[in-house]
Design a protein around this motif. Structure first.
Motif, short mmCIF file in Angstrom:
data_model
loop_
_atom_site.label_atom_id
_atom_site.label_comp_id
_atom_site.label_asym_id
_atom_site.label_seq_id
_atom_site.Cartn_x
_atom_site.Cartn_y
_atom_site.Cartn_z
N LYS A 34 0.83 -1.21 0.00
CA LYS A 34 0.00 0.00 0.00
C LYS A 34 0.86 1.26 0.00
CE LYS A 34 -3.93 2.01 2.50
NZ LYS A 34 -4.83 1.82 3.67
N VAL A 35 1.84 1.28 0.89
CA VAL A 35 2.72 2.46 0.98
C VAL A 35 3.59 2.57 -0.25
CG1 VAL A 35 4.62 3.51 2.26
CG2 VAL A 35 2.68 2.48 3.51
N ASP A 67 -4.48 5.73 4.88
CA ASP A 67 -5.59 5.81 5.83
C ASP A 67 -5.17 6.12 7.27
OD1 ASP A 67 -7.51 5.13 3.84
OD2 ASP A 67 -6.85 3.04 4.00
N THR A 68 -4.03 5.59 7.70
CA THR A 68 -3.67 5.71 9.11
C THR A 68 -2.44 6.59 9.28
OG1 THR A 68 -2.15 3.81 9.14
CG2 THR A 68 -4.52 3.37 9.46
N GLU A 69 -2.28 7.11 10.48
CA GLU A 69 -1.10 7.92 10.78
C GLU A 69 0.17 7.09 10.66
OE1 GLU A 69 -0.76 11.22 11.19
OE2 GLU A 69 -2.87 11.21 10.61
N ALA A 75 5.29 6.23 4.96
CA ALA A 75 5.52 6.85 3.66
C ALA A 75 6.60 7.92 3.75
CB ALA A 75 4.22 7.47 3.14
N ALA A 76 6.57 8.70 4.82
CA ALA A 76 7.60 9.73 5.01
C ALA A 76 8.98 9.11 5.15
CB ALA A 76 7.26 10.58 6.23
N LEU A 77 9.08 8.02 5.90
CA LEU A 77 10.35 7.33 6.07
C LEU A 77 10.87 6.77 4.75
CD1 LEU A 77 9.97 5.33 9.41
CD2 LEU A 77 11.75 7.00 8.89
#
Length: 202
Positions: A34-35, A67-69, A75-77
């Motif tokens: 997903k990511v 969807d989630t934090e 994703a940021a990582l």
């Protein structure tokens, strides 16, 4: 006569796998997929290559699809660290680059890549023997757009008819041919590529 060899980067000089960084930071397989899709298969990823979006703005849009934090943090990582994991040198390419240089060819890199590569280009095998490198994000256009090739020729004062281009995508080779530069679609067969390059001017 061919005087200059122009290399693409991905799937030619280096291998690339977007899942590698996701495996590093994400445990669940479904979350990884997903990511990975949200970051590396996104419209924003292409815009980063074209240089028309900042990494900060790209990340915001990528995260909007999650969807989630926790997923958004992942994703940021992955975006922050992808260059540390996703690329590795293609076997045999450093030796081929050295052989071409020894034979008197000038060597250039022409790649669709984001500004991140300006800081981590050292991973490219044999890159210190290259005479110049051009990343698409620097000039706000991408292969196979003719502007990309025109920027290459102008920046390094190259005659297209004296250049030979290696890329893994047919459309990019055709884009070069439309600008006067012949080329070769690389399918991973290093032996065939070497034979082609070392007989260019025979």
């Amino acid at each position: 006569m061919i005087k200059n060899i122009v290399f693409d980067m991905g799937n030619v000089l280096i291998h690339y796998d977007p899942m590698k960084v996701c495996r590093k930071f994400i445990t669940g397989e479904e979350e990884r997929k997903k990511v990975c899709a949200s970051v590396f298969s996104s419209p924003e990823w292409l815009l980063l290559d074209k240089g028309t979006i900042s990494e900060e703005d790209a990340l915001k849009k990528m995260q909007e699809r999650l969807d989630t934090e926790e997923e958004k943090e992942q994703a940021a990582l992955c975006l922050k660290h992808w260059h540390e994991y996703n690329m590795w040198p293609a076997e045999g390419m450093e030796e081929l680059v050295g052989e071409l240089k020894d034979r008197g060819f000038c060597l250039y890199l022409c790649s669709n890549a984001s500004l991140r590569l300006l800081d981590c280009w050292q991973i490219i095998p044999g890159i210190h023997q290259f005479d110049g490198r051009l990343f698409s994000a620097e000039v706000l256009c991408m292969k196979p757009e003719k502007e990309m090739y025109e920027n290459l020729f102008k920046r390094f004062h190259l005659n297209p008819e004296e250049c030979f281009f290696i890329d893994d995508l047919e459309q990019n080779i055709q884009g070069g041919k439309a600008c006067g530069m012949d080329g070769y679609v690389y399918d991973g067969d290093l032996k065939k590529l070497r034979e082609r390059l070392l007989t260019l001017n025979d």
